[in-house]
Write an enzyme that holds these catalytic residues in place. Structure first.
Site, PDB file in Angstrom:
ATOM      1  N   GLY A  36       0.815  -1.204   0.000  1.00 48.57           N
ATOM      2  CA  GLY A  36       0.000   0.000   0.000  1.00 48.57           C
ATOM      3  C   GLY A  36       0.847   1.251   0.000  1.00 48.57           C
ATOM      4  O   GLY A  36       2.080   1.215   0.037  1.00 48.57           O
ATOM      5  N   LYS A 147     -11.295  10.805   7.990  1.00 43.38           N
ATOM      6  CA  LYS A 147     -12.701  10.395   8.107  1.00 43.38           C
ATOM      7  C   LYS A 147     -13.093  10.191   9.570  1.00 43.38           C
ATOM      8  O   LYS A 147     -14.273  10.099   9.882  1.00 43.38           O
ATOM      9  CB  LYS A 147     -12.975   9.137   7.284  1.00 43.38           C
ATOM     10  CG  LYS A 147     -12.909   9.349   5.789  1.00 43.38           C
ATOM     11  CD  LYS A 147     -13.669   8.288   5.010  1.00 43.38           C
ATOM     12  CE  LYS A 147     -13.114   6.906   5.191  1.00 43.38           C
ATOM     13  NZ  LYS A 147     -11.795   6.740   4.554  1.00 43.38           N
ATOM     14  N   TYR A 179     -12.979   3.106  11.445  1.00 45.54           N
ATOM     15  CA  TYR A 179     -11.855   3.628  12.223  1.00 45.54           C
ATOM     16  C   TYR A 179     -12.119   3.461  13.716  1.00 45.54           C
ATOM     17  O   TYR A 179     -11.227   3.080  14.485  1.00 45.54           O
ATOM     18  CB  TYR A 179     -11.644   5.113  11.925  1.00 45.54           C
ATOM     19  CG  TYR A 179     -11.121   5.452  10.551  1.00 45.54           C
ATOM     20  CD1 TYR A 179     -10.737   4.471   9.640  1.00 45.54           C
ATOM     21  CD2 TYR A 179     -11.003   6.779  10.158  1.00 45.54           C
ATOM     22  CE1 TYR A 179     -10.260   4.807   8.387  1.00 45.54           C
ATOM     23  CE2 TYR A 179     -10.520   7.125   8.896  1.00 45.54           C
ATOM     24  CZ  TYR A 179     -10.157   6.136   8.022  1.00 45.54           C
ATOM     25  OH  TYR A 179      -9.678   6.471   6.784  1.00 45.54           O
TER      26      TYR A 179
END
Length: 390
Positions: A36, A147, A179
């Site tokens: 990633g 977020k 999250y």
């Protein structure tokens, strides 16, 4: 000066060479999501000889086979589907020497409730495989993001987000958010295992290199610029006037990696959540000129008289064009949908500007920073060097 300061201004790093004498490793990292956008940076930085907490031995986990652009990092690569409990236990429970986990992955699903379920399962599988076996595991870095303060994509326009600048002490929003799910699991795990600490890292939009990332804004814009160049059309901004003109913040992927390593080894940073952004401000209208210059494409000012057209709409039939660009320039073979995430670029360039505060990190001793313009150029150079874009 400290390593953090030297790294922040781009000082030459001491690269790990394969023929170096074997080193006794003080710390053993497990990067979950090594291909990633931040995982790739961690794989580059952790093995460097003077990285704090080192020398580091590094394991890297990803779902897909190891890509060529990640193969040079001195990392023990483990292909594993961490959503599968059996595969995770088989592949990760033998890693009894792990001292630090860097969680820099996520999986998307149509609804946030499904995201909570799947991402929670992934973290649970990894913790269940490692905690009973890795006696010296003492820190887990969890990467989330902005977020946390504005809610998931599905909640945009439905709930009231926090007002910027975001600070880490702002309360959670009243909406599902994976999250929050992961943070709660992390705290619970640390309470059950003596000596296990954690840190949470909340970057802004990330500037970094990873052709596999679902949320790679710069990679996506590089592909857009390359298509404009190929078709001899101006590089038009696909977003809103607000995004074009307002001040924004970004997070360099290398900076995020350094921030996580700092929190993993500094006792004053344990069991805390931190924002992580470059420390400067930028406007997209200024970076747009840089992007155009880097690809030799005509720069276009934002035109209020034109009806906005999303990148999803502009690029929907460009697959054959991209194949032609790849073939003519001898690029690494990719599909357009694999290297460009148009919907994500539309979200970033179509939204309000989100600012955060880095005061908490500074107060805890982290002084790293990046020049966002230079960060953009660095990512573009890396995309070109790895023959992802021309």
């Amino acid at each position: 000066m400290s390593w953090w300061w030297a790294g922040a201004i781009g000082a030459a790093r001491k690269k790990f060479e394969e023929d170096d004498a074997p080193r006794d490793c003080q710390s053993v990292a497990l990067i979950i999501g090594v291909t990633g956008i931040v995982g790739n940076s961690l794989a580059e930085i952790l093995p460097i000889s003077d990285t704090p907490g080192g020398p580091w031995k590094v394991y890297g986990v990803a779902r897909r086979p190891r890509p060529a652009w990640n193969a040079d990092h001195p990392v023990e690569y483990i292909q594993c589907d961490i959503s599968d409990a059996s595969d995770t236990h088989t592949k990760l429970s033998p890693l009894t020497d792990v001292t630090h986990i860097f969680w820099v992955t996520w999986a998307n699903r149509p609804t946030e409730s499904e995201c909570c379920e799947l991402n929670g399962t992934m973290l649970r599988n990894v913790l269940n495989a490692l905690i009973p076996k890795a006696a010296n595991l003492h820190h887990i870095c969890l990467q989330t993001g902005h977020k946390h303060y504005i809610g998931p994509f599905e909640a945009f326009g439905k709930i009231k987000p926090h007002e910027p600048p975001f600070t880490e002490d702002m309360p959670r929003l009243n909406a599902p958010n994976f999250y929050y799910t992961l943070e709660d699991m992390l705290v619970e795990a640390s309470e059950k295992k003596a000596g296990l600490n954690w840190s949470v890292h909340r970057p802004a939009v990330i500037f970094g290199f990873s052709p596999f990332s679902m949320m790679n804004i710069i990679g996506t814009l590089c592909v857009y610029a390359a298509i404009c160049k190929h078709e001899n059309t101006p590089l038009k901004f696909p977003g809103t006037k607000a995004a074009w003109n307002c001040y924004s913040v970004a997070s360099d992927a290398d900076l995020i990696a350094e921030h996580q390593i700092w929190a993993a080894v500094d006792p004053y940073a344990k069991n805390e959540a931190f924002n992580c952004s470059n420390g400067d401000l930028f406007k997209w209208k200024h970076l747009w000129k840089v992007l155009a210059e880097q690809f030799g494409v005509e720069y276009a000012e934002f035109d209020e008289s034109e009806k906005p057209t999303s990148l999803v709409e502009r690029m929907k039939d460009k697959g054959p064009v991209w194949e032609e660009i790849v073939r003519e320039n001898g690029l690494h073979t990719t599909k357009l949908e694999g290297v460009a995430t148009w919907w994500f670029a539309d979200v970033i360039l179509g939204g309000e500007c989100l600012l955060d505060s880095m005061n908490k990190s500074k107060e805890h001793g982290y002084l790293g920073f990046r020049n966002t313009k230079n960060s953009l150029i660095s990512v573009i150079d890396k995309m070109k060097a790895h023959k992802i874009v021309p």
